[in-house]
Design a protein around this motif. Structure first.
Motif: not given
Length: 110
Positions: A51-57, A61-68, A98-101, A103-110
């Protein structure tokens, strides 16, 4: 270590802890119970570092989705748990989300 690497470790640790939770038989077996505590502790510590570099939402979403999806696939492959069409469809939607987040989200710090 990068936020993405921390997130990956958090996901793997959470999956291992959840599998150990099943093996702990309600915390009546010591070794799996200890693995649950260590695994979830590591998972949450790594998630906090993420969470120091990636927004919490996005991170959650990725943590829980991939875990599920991973837990469900391991349950199907290892424990022979059945997955009906609705379960597979739902997990496919999670993977797509998860893929949409990523590939396309501007919130994701690559």
């Amino acid at each position: 270590m990068s936020g993405w690497l921390y997130l990956s470790v958090a996901i793997v640790a959470e999956v291992i802890a959840t599998l150990a939770l099943t093996a702990s038989q309600g915390f009546t077996r010591s070794c799996p119970s200890l693995l649950v505590a260590i695994g979830y502790g590591l998972a949450f510590w790594c998630l906090a570092q993420t969470l120091k570099s990636i927004p919490v939402g996005v991170a959650y979403a990725i943590w829980s989705g991939v875990g599920i999806v991973l837990i469900s696939m391991i349950g199907w492959l290892v424990f022979r748990q059945t997955l009906d069409f609705a379960a597979v469809l739902g997990m496919s939607l999670i993977v797509a989300g998860v893929m949409v987040i990523n590939l396309f989200s501007r919130s994701v710090a690559h």
